[in-house]
Design an enzyme around this catalytic site. Structure first.
Site, mmCIF file in Angstrom:
data_model
loop_
_atom_site.group_PDB
_atom_site.id
_atom_site.type_symbol
_atom_site.label_atom_id
_atom_site.label_comp_id
_atom_site.label_asym_id
_atom_site.label_seq_id
_atom_site.Cartn_x
_atom_site.Cartn_y
_atom_site.Cartn_z
ATOM 1 N N HIS A 54 19.406 7.507 24.837
ATOM 2 C CA HIS A 54 19.755 6.716 26.036
ATOM 3 C C HIS A 54 18.565 5.858 26.466
ATOM 4 C CE1 HIS A 54 23.780 7.865 27.194
ATOM 5 N NE2 HIS A 54 23.511 9.146 27.233
ATOM 6 N N HIS A 78 19.816 13.234 22.116
ATOM 7 C CA HIS A 78 20.867 12.425 22.743
ATOM 8 C C HIS A 78 20.289 11.656 23.942
ATOM 9 C CE1 HIS A 78 25.173 12.050 24.329
ATOM 10 N NE2 HIS A 78 24.450 11.772 25.402
ATOM 11 N N GLU A 79 19.505 12.348 24.785
ATOM 12 C CA GLU A 79 18.949 11.705 25.990
ATOM 13 C C GLU A 79 17.862 10.701 25.620
ATOM 14 O OE1 GLU A 79 20.722 12.091 28.449
ATOM 15 O OE2 GLU A 79 21.723 13.956 27.905
ATOM 16 N N GLN A 94 21.182 6.115 32.515
ATOM 17 C CA GLN A 94 22.585 6.325 32.915
ATOM 18 C C GLN A 94 22.810 6.125 34.408
ATOM 19 O OE1 GLN A 94 22.583 10.217 30.592
ATOM 20 N NE2 GLN A 94 24.743 9.635 30.448
ATOM 21 N N CYS A 107 29.243 12.930 26.550
ATOM 22 C CA CYS A 107 28.330 12.074 27.326
ATOM 23 C C CYS A 107 28.983 11.770 28.666
ATOM 24 C CB CYS A 107 28.063 10.782 26.552
ATOM 25 S SG CYS A 107 26.915 9.684 27.386
ATOM 26 N N LEU A 108 28.207 11.909 29.728
ATOM 27 C CA LEU A 108 28.758 11.635 31.068
ATOM 28 C C LEU A 108 29.095 10.142 31.231
ATOM 29 C CD1 LEU A 108 26.350 13.938 33.115
ATOM 30 C CD2 LEU A 108 28.696 14.434 32.366
ATOM 31 N N GLY A 143 22.616 17.311 30.651
ATOM 32 C CA GLY A 143 21.506 16.386 30.510
ATOM 33 C C GLY A 143 21.824 15.080 31.219
HETATM 34 O O1 K1U Z 1 25.621 12.101 29.419
HETATM 35 C C1 K1U Z 1 24.751 12.815 28.972
HETATM 36 O O2 K1U Z 1 23.834 12.347 28.342
HETATM 37 C C2 K1U Z 1 24.855 14.302 29.193
HETATM 38 C C3 K1U Z 1 25.595 15.053 28.104
HETATM 39 C C4 K1U Z 1 24.570 15.769 27.259
HETATM 40 C C5 K1U Z 1 25.002 16.288 25.929
HETATM 41 C C6 K1U Z 1 26.023 17.206 25.793
HETATM 42 C C7 K1U Z 1 26.388 17.694 24.551
HETATM 43 C C8 K1U Z 1 25.699 17.285 23.435
HETATM 44 C C9 K1U Z 1 24.698 16.358 23.565
HETATM 45 C C10 K1U Z 1 24.332 15.866 24.804
HETATM 46 C C11 K1U Z 1 26.548 16.035 28.775
HETATM 47 O O3 K1U Z 1 26.143 16.857 29.522
HETATM 48 S S1 K1U Z 1 28.232 15.894 28.396
HETATM 49 C C12 K1U Z 1 28.968 17.262 29.274
HETATM 50 C C13 K1U Z 1 28.775 18.566 28.602
HETATM 51 O O4 K1U Z 1 28.471 18.610 27.424
HETATM 52 C C14 K1U Z 1 28.962 19.826 29.348
HETATM 53 C C15 K1U Z 1 29.457 19.847 30.620
HETATM 54 C C16 K1U Z 1 29.607 21.050 31.306
HETATM 55 C C17 K1U Z 1 29.262 22.220 30.710
HETATM 56 C C18 K1U Z 1 28.778 22.230 29.425
HETATM 57 C C19 K1U Z 1 28.621 21.038 28.756
HETATM 58 ZN ZN ZN Z 2 24.856 10.679 27.173
#
Ligand code: K1U
Ligand code: ZN
Length: 167
Positions: free
Chosen positions: A137, A133-134, A51, A91-92, A46
């Protein structure tokens, strides 16, 4: 297409409140493509416009295992929510930190797609977690703010140390 820089917690700009998109035009569709490329490259499931330092109500998501189910939410509004469930989140903007957060188990969201067409989606599981979560943000809230002050302080210290080490 372009990979956009992702703001890193505790950057103050992550706390800006996103404005409504007035018109879904080609500039919005270009941002959608750039955000999708940025999310897939990270890799993540996401990304909110906040972000990438664009303070408009736009989210891209893809929770599929095959990375071919991009979902776009413009001006998303939560219409209903049900139940509570704890889920591990990442979260990225907070790299390397994974913590459990309690959120609604099932949500109904109304939004516009990249063509400006309204739709309503009912979601549960990881999709529901990711949507909430998004949407946080877009309100200027980062998931670590659900954690205790002690945990937030430790996370900030850990990120600071990690950034010192890689610079
Ligand atoms: O930064 C963000 O908002 C994105 C975030 C979204 C998220 C993940 C898990 C739970 C709630 C919200 C991410 O993508 S973090 C990276 C991640 O979870 C992931 C990366 C690669 C493969 C699978 C998952
Ligand atoms: Zn995030």
């Amino acid at each position: 297409m372009a990979i956009l820089p992702i703001l890193q917690y505790p950057d103050e700009r992550l706390h800006k409140v996103a404005k409504k998109v007035e018109r879904v035009d080609d500039s919005i569709r270009k941002l959608v493509r750039d955000m999708a490329e940025t999310m897939y490259a990270a890799p993540g499931i996401g990304l909110a416009a906040t972000q990438v330092d664009k303070h408009i109500q736009l989210i891209v998501l893809d929770v599929s295992e095959t990375h071919n189910d991009l979902k776009v939410f413009i001006n998303p509004e939560l219409q209903a929510s049900k139940g509570i469930e704890e889920h591990e989140e990442g979260c990225l903007s907070v790299p390397g930190i994974y913590e459990k957060v309690s959120r609604a188990e099932r949500v109904t969201v109304h939004a516009l797609d990249e063509h400006g067409k309204p739709f309503t989606l009912e979601a549960d599981g990881l999709l529901a977690v990711c949507i909430q979560h998004e949407m946080d943000h877009l309100r200027g809230k980062v998931f670590v703010e659900y954690l205790s002050h002690l945990k937030q302080t430790r996370i900030r210290a850990k990120l600071k140390k990690h950034r010192r080490e890689i610079l």
